[in-house]
Design a protein around this motif. Structure first.
Motif, short mmCIF file in Angstrom:
data_model
loop_
_atom_site.label_atom_id
_atom_site.label_comp_id
_atom_site.label_asym_id
_atom_site.label_seq_id
_atom_site.Cartn_x
_atom_site.Cartn_y
_atom_site.Cartn_z
N ILE A 1 0.83 -1.22 0.00
CA ILE A 1 0.00 0.00 0.00
C ILE A 1 0.86 1.26 0.00
N ILE A 2 1.88 1.30 0.85
CA ILE A 2 2.64 2.54 1.07
C ILE A 2 3.76 2.74 0.06
N VAL A 3 4.53 1.68 -0.23
CA VAL A 3 5.70 1.84 -1.12
C VAL A 3 5.57 1.03 -2.41
N LYS A 4 4.38 0.49 -2.68
CA LYS A 4 4.11 -0.25 -3.92
C LYS A 4 5.04 -1.45 -4.10
N GLN A 5 5.28 -2.17 -3.01
CA GLN A 5 6.11 -3.37 -3.05
C GLN A 5 5.50 -4.42 -3.98
N LYS A 6 6.31 -5.00 -4.87
CA LYS A 6 5.84 -6.06 -5.76
C LYS A 6 5.74 -7.38 -5.00
N ILE A 7 4.65 -8.09 -5.19
CA ILE A 7 4.48 -9.41 -4.57
C ILE A 7 5.04 -10.47 -5.51
N THR A 8 5.98 -11.24 -5.02
CA THR A 8 6.59 -12.31 -5.80
C THR A 8 6.40 -13.64 -5.06
N PHE A 9 6.74 -14.71 -5.75
CA PHE A 9 6.61 -16.03 -5.12
C PHE A 9 7.51 -16.12 -3.89
N SER A 10 8.74 -15.61 -3.99
CA SER A 10 9.69 -15.77 -2.89
C SER A 10 9.25 -15.01 -1.64
N ASN A 11 8.81 -13.74 -1.81
CA ASN A 11 8.42 -13.00 -0.60
C ASN A 11 7.08 -13.47 -0.05
N LEU A 12 6.14 -13.88 -0.93
CA LEU A 12 4.86 -14.38 -0.46
C LEU A 12 5.03 -15.72 0.26
N ASN A 13 5.87 -16.59 -0.30
CA ASN A 13 6.15 -17.88 0.34
C ASN A 13 6.77 -17.69 1.71
N CYS A 14 7.69 -16.73 1.81
CA CYS A 14 8.36 -16.45 3.09
C CYS A 14 7.35 -15.95 4.12
N VAL A 15 6.50 -15.02 3.71
CA VAL A 15 5.50 -14.46 4.63
C VAL A 15 4.54 -15.54 5.11
N ILE A 16 4.10 -16.42 4.23
CA ILE A 16 3.17 -17.50 4.61
C ILE A 16 3.81 -18.44 5.62
N LEU A 17 5.05 -18.83 5.35
CA LEU A 17 5.74 -19.77 6.24
C LEU A 17 5.95 -19.15 7.63
N LEU A 18 6.35 -17.89 7.68
CA LEU A 18 6.60 -17.26 8.96
C LEU A 18 5.30 -16.99 9.72
N THR A 19 4.23 -16.75 8.99
CA THR A 19 2.92 -16.57 9.64
C THR A 19 2.42 -17.89 10.21
N LEU A 20 2.61 -18.99 9.48
CA LEU A 20 2.25 -20.31 10.00
C LEU A 20 3.04 -20.62 11.26
N SER A 21 4.29 -20.14 11.30
CA SER A 21 5.12 -20.33 12.49
C SER A 21 4.46 -19.70 13.71
#
Length: 380
Positions: free
Chosen positions: A160-180
């Motif tokens: 929202i703020i800095v228009k970060q692109k969502i990629t497989f690597s960052n989305l996969n990382c976020v999902i895994l750490l959230t499951l943690s």
């Protein structure tokens, strides 16, 4: 593939100076230090990550040590997090003292920048208070893994703020750490320390989640602020202003609670390790928190807010292990799986950056060869 987060560009001032070589002094003052082509980029990146690593692990353990040995003031714990902000004058002054730059510290600040830094500093102060409140009731390992929940919100705020692109690597990382974090929450009922009531444990749980959410917002806001900053020294100057504002907030809280008068009494009669250890713990907190904040600011400046958040979250596994080793926190199967997910998520993100950088270098090499061929043909 869209880059996970790699900065490799030239500042406008550098470009103008290349068109006008006579204006060397301006280029020397404002060289873009967050460009990966800059000679100082990699040393700064390594130093800042080491500061983040040492500061994050040490400050968490020392904060918990304070509460375990009967320290009880949340405002003291909040106060010491930013009290050492004058120490940041060291990385600001050294380049100027050794004539590595001609830029005078704080010379580029505007009124708008002062107001912005003070406002962000107040937000940082409230974030520190929530962290201290949560850390007083939770084991280090639980608190550390709970803070990883901020990462998914960090990604959302970054988009929202800095228009970060969502990629497989960052989305996969976020999902895994959230499951943690979810796994940890499922096991939290068996992890309450002795002497901590269920209500206090729940307060600590919610405060830690709140601290993670505020920090998730803080990082992309900082990246947005740094967009027009090319000088690492100026980043540290902005950090000083923010931490001074956060310290002012904590000082008001200390005075309101009577914390200053209680510190001496707490060190002599309450803290069960003695007065000397008490003050060593307090001063250790002051120094290690500055390493943590310095490393965080540097990582956001040199990479991006999402990379900074991921690096911090990955370090939480070290905090978990530190809590288990130092304080004998329980380390059951849920925490083991959470830690593995945390490590897996981080390395998947690092691999994504490596893959993108490797492909980018190959493309640049091919482009260079093409340009050379065209030039040879034109010459002939």
């Amino acid at each position: 593939m869209t880059p996970p987060c790699v900065k490799n560009y030239m500042s406008e001032i550098e470009y103008v100076d290349q068109e006008n070589p006579m204006n060397y002094s301006t280029m020397h003052l404002h060289t873009d230090q967050k460009s990966s082509s800059n000679k100082w980029y990699m040393p700064l990146l390594v130093v800042n990550y080491l500061c983040l690593f040492v500061g994050s692990v040490s400050s968490s353990l020392l904060s918990k040590y304070y509460f375990i040995h009967k320290g009880s003031s949340k405002w003291v714990s909040t106060w010491v997090q930013t009290l050492g902000f004058p120490l940041l004058m060291i990385p600001i002054s050294l380049p100027y003292i050794f004539k590595l730059t001609k830029r005078t510290p704080f010379s580029d600040f505007t009124t708008k920048m002062w107001i912005m830094c003070i406002s962000i500093g107040v937000m940082l102060g409230f974030n520190n208070l929530l962290f201290s409140w949560g850390n007083s009731y939770l084991p280090v390992s639980t608190s550390a893994l709970l803070l990883s929940s901020q990462l998914i919100f960090n990604l959302i705020f970054s988009v929202i703020i800095v228009k970060q692109k969502i990629t497989f690597s960052n989305l996969n990382c976020v999902i895994l750490l959230t499951l943690s974090s979810i796994l940890l929450a499922l096991d939290s009922s068996n992890d309450r320390p002795r002497g901590v009531a269920q209500k206090d444990y729940l307060i600590g749980f919610l405060c830690t989640i709140g601290a993670g959410l505020m920090f998730a917002l803080y990082l992309p806001v900082m990246e947005r602020v740094y967009e027009k900053v090319q000088c690492y020294g100026m980043v540290m100057e902005m950090q000083i202003v923010m931490e001074a504002a956060a310290t002012a907030l904590a000082t008001v809280g200390m005075a309101w609670e009577g914390g200053f008068s209680k510190m001496k009494e707490e060190s002599q009669t309450v803290f069960d390790e003695g007065s000397k250890v008490y003050w060593v713990t307090v001063m250790g907190n002051v120094v290690t928190w500055q390493l943590c904040f310095m490393g965080t600011a540097g990582m956001v400046f040199l990479t991006c807010s999402l990379t900074g958040g991921i690096c911090m979250t990955a370090l939480l596994s070290m905090n978990v292990l530190g809590g288990v080793v130092v304080f004998r926190d329980n380390f059951g199967s849920f925490k083991a799986v959470s830690t593995l997910l945390c490590i897996w998520g981080f390395f998947s993100y690092v691999y994504g950056i490596y893959k993108f950088t490797n492909n980018n270098n190959n493309n640049n090499h091919s482009s260079t060869e093409t340009i050379q061929i065209v030039r040879r043909r034109l010459d002939n």
